[in-house]
Motif scaffolding. Structure first.
Motif, short mmCIF file in Angstrom:
data_model
loop_
_atom_site.label_atom_id
_atom_site.label_comp_id
_atom_site.label_asym_id
_atom_site.label_seq_id
_atom_site.Cartn_x
_atom_site.Cartn_y
_atom_site.Cartn_z
N ALA A 147 0.84 -1.19 0.00
CA ALA A 147 0.00 0.00 0.00
C ALA A 147 0.88 1.24 0.00
CB ALA A 147 -0.92 0.01 1.22
N GLU A 148 0.51 2.21 -0.82
CA GLU A 148 1.21 3.49 -0.86
C GLU A 148 0.57 4.44 0.13
OE1 GLU A 148 2.14 5.22 -4.72
OE2 GLU A 148 1.54 3.30 -5.61
N VAL A 149 1.41 5.12 0.90
CA VAL A 149 0.95 6.06 1.92
C VAL A 149 1.36 7.46 1.49
CG1 VAL A 149 1.09 6.68 4.36
CG2 VAL A 149 1.35 4.28 3.67
N ARG A 150 0.45 8.42 1.67
CA ARG A 150 0.76 9.83 1.39
C ARG A 150 0.50 10.65 2.66
NH1 ARG A 150 3.22 7.88 -1.77
NH2 ARG A 150 2.92 7.73 -3.99
N ALA A 151 1.47 11.47 2.98
CA ALA A 151 1.38 12.31 4.18
C ALA A 151 0.09 13.12 4.18
CB ALA A 151 2.59 13.25 4.25
N ARG B 178 -7.10 5.16 15.12
CA ARG B 178 -7.21 6.03 13.94
C ARG B 178 -5.99 6.94 13.92
NH1 ARG B 178 -11.67 4.55 11.60
NH2 ARG B 178 -13.51 4.05 12.81
N SER B 179 -5.38 7.05 12.76
CA SER B 179 -4.10 7.76 12.69
C SER B 179 -4.01 8.65 11.46
CB SER B 179 -2.95 6.75 12.68
OG SER B 179 -2.95 6.03 11.47
N THR B 180 -3.00 9.50 11.49
CA THR B 180 -2.66 10.37 10.37
C THR B 180 -1.25 10.03 9.91
OG1 THR B 180 -3.96 12.17 11.33
CG2 THR B 180 -2.37 12.77 9.61
N PRO B 181 -1.06 9.73 8.62
CA PRO B 181 0.30 9.54 8.14
C PRO B 181 1.00 10.91 8.04
CG PRO B 181 -1.26 9.24 6.34
CD PRO B 181 -2.06 9.48 7.58
N LEU B 182 2.22 10.98 8.54
CA LEU B 182 2.98 12.23 8.52
C LEU B 182 4.01 12.26 7.40
CD1 LEU B 182 3.57 12.68 12.35
CD2 LEU B 182 1.72 13.62 10.94
N THR B 183 4.31 11.08 6.83
CA THR B 183 5.28 11.00 5.74
C THR B 183 4.73 10.09 4.64
OG1 THR B 183 6.43 9.12 6.75
CG2 THR B 183 7.28 11.32 7.27
N ASP B 184 5.28 10.25 3.44
CA ASP B 184 4.97 9.35 2.33
C ASP B 184 5.76 8.08 2.51
OD1 ASP B 184 3.54 11.48 1.26
OD2 ASP B 184 4.97 11.87 -0.35
N GLY B 185 5.29 7.00 1.90
CA GLY B 185 6.04 5.76 1.93
C GLY B 185 5.25 4.60 1.40
N VAL B 186 5.82 3.41 1.58
CA VAL B 186 5.20 2.18 1.11
C VAL B 186 5.20 1.18 2.26
CG1 VAL B 186 5.41 0.25 -0.50
CG2 VAL B 186 5.97 2.57 -1.26
N LEU B 187 4.06 0.54 2.45
CA LEU B 187 3.92 -0.54 3.44
C LEU B 187 3.72 -1.84 2.67
CD1 LEU B 187 1.45 1.14 5.95
CD2 LEU B 187 3.94 1.01 6.11
N ALA B 188 4.18 -2.94 3.27
CA ALA B 188 4.03 -4.25 2.63
C ALA B 188 3.78 -5.31 3.69
CB ALA B 188 5.29 -4.59 1.84
N VAL B 189 3.03 -6.32 3.31
CA VAL B 189 2.78 -7.46 4.20
C VAL B 189 4.11 -8.16 4.45
CG1 VAL B 189 1.64 -9.71 4.34
CG2 VAL B 189 0.39 -7.74 3.45
N GLY B 190 4.34 -8.55 5.71
CA GLY B 190 5.56 -9.26 6.07
C GLY B 190 6.23 -8.62 7.26
N GLU B 191 7.49 -8.97 7.47
CA GLU B 191 8.25 -8.44 8.61
C GLU B 191 8.45 -6.93 8.48
OE1 GLU B 191 11.95 -10.47 9.15
OE2 GLU B 191 10.97 -12.39 9.51
N ALA B 192 8.45 -6.28 9.64
CA ALA B 192 8.63 -4.82 9.67
C ALA B 192 9.24 -4.45 11.02
CB ALA B 192 7.28 -4.12 9.48
N THR B 193 9.68 -3.21 11.10
CA THR B 193 10.12 -2.67 12.39
C THR B 193 9.17 -1.55 12.79
OG1 THR B 193 11.68 -1.17 11.31
CG2 THR B 193 12.55 -3.26 12.08
#
Length: 169
Positions: A37-41, A143-158
């Motif tokens: 999923a693409e995230v936009r601030a 419920r949240s607000t994205p503060l930066t752009d980025g990409v999320l993906a299914v799987g391991e994350a930090t």
């Protein structure tokens, strides 16, 4: 920094919980569950029903912990039933309201502010099963607000808390 798993991502162009729960949800598209999923601030998830909606500015993306799902009511429960966007394993996001966090799936950290609880509604008893609304009280996600752009993906994350809640939150 905490190792977590992004279990599911949901990007839904349609608001499926409209009207009365007794009438059931409207049909959704087959591709609502995504691997990426693409995230936009300040806007949300590209393609989602809440993307760029002013009224949902502080609630564009909803994050939930898989550990809080009532599997005793429905063993196959997931984001299609709860209509949250990000399902994580390994962190209690409900306890972090007011915090600023990052989630890094390998393409760089995406920062979110965790604004307020996503309170479960009567739809949960319809889409998950009787008793689900009560079972999810206080743990229906954030419920949240994205503060930066980025990409999320299914799987391991930090996952990292970068700012604790302010006093009074």
């Amino acid at each position: 920094m905490t190792k977590v798993e992004v279990v599911q991502l949901l990007v839904s162009p349609a608001h499926r919980f409209a009207g009365r729960p007794a009438d059931g949800p409207s049909a959704g598209s087959a591709d609502e569950l995504r691997h990426r999923a693409e995230v936009r601030a300040d806007l949300g998830l590209v393609g989602d029903r809440y993307f760029g909606q002013r009224v949902h500015r502080d609630a564009a993306v909803t994050i939930m912990a898989v550990e809080h799902l009532p599997f005793d009511i429905n063993p196959s429960i997931g984001l299609l039933q709860t209509r949250r966007n990000i399902l994580l394993r390994g962190v209690d996001v409900d306890s972090l309201i007011g915090s600023t966090i990052t989630l890094d799936c390998g393409a760089g950290p995406v920062t979110f502010t965790l604004n307020r609880p996503a309170r479960p509604c009567a739809w949960m008893d319809v889409t998950i099963g009787p008793g689900a609304q009560r079972a999810l009280r206080g743990k229906g996600g954030v419920r949240s607000t994205p503060l930066t752009d980025g990409v999320l993906a299914v799987g391991e994350a930090t996952f990292r808390v970068v700012a604790e809640p302010h006093a009074g939150q």
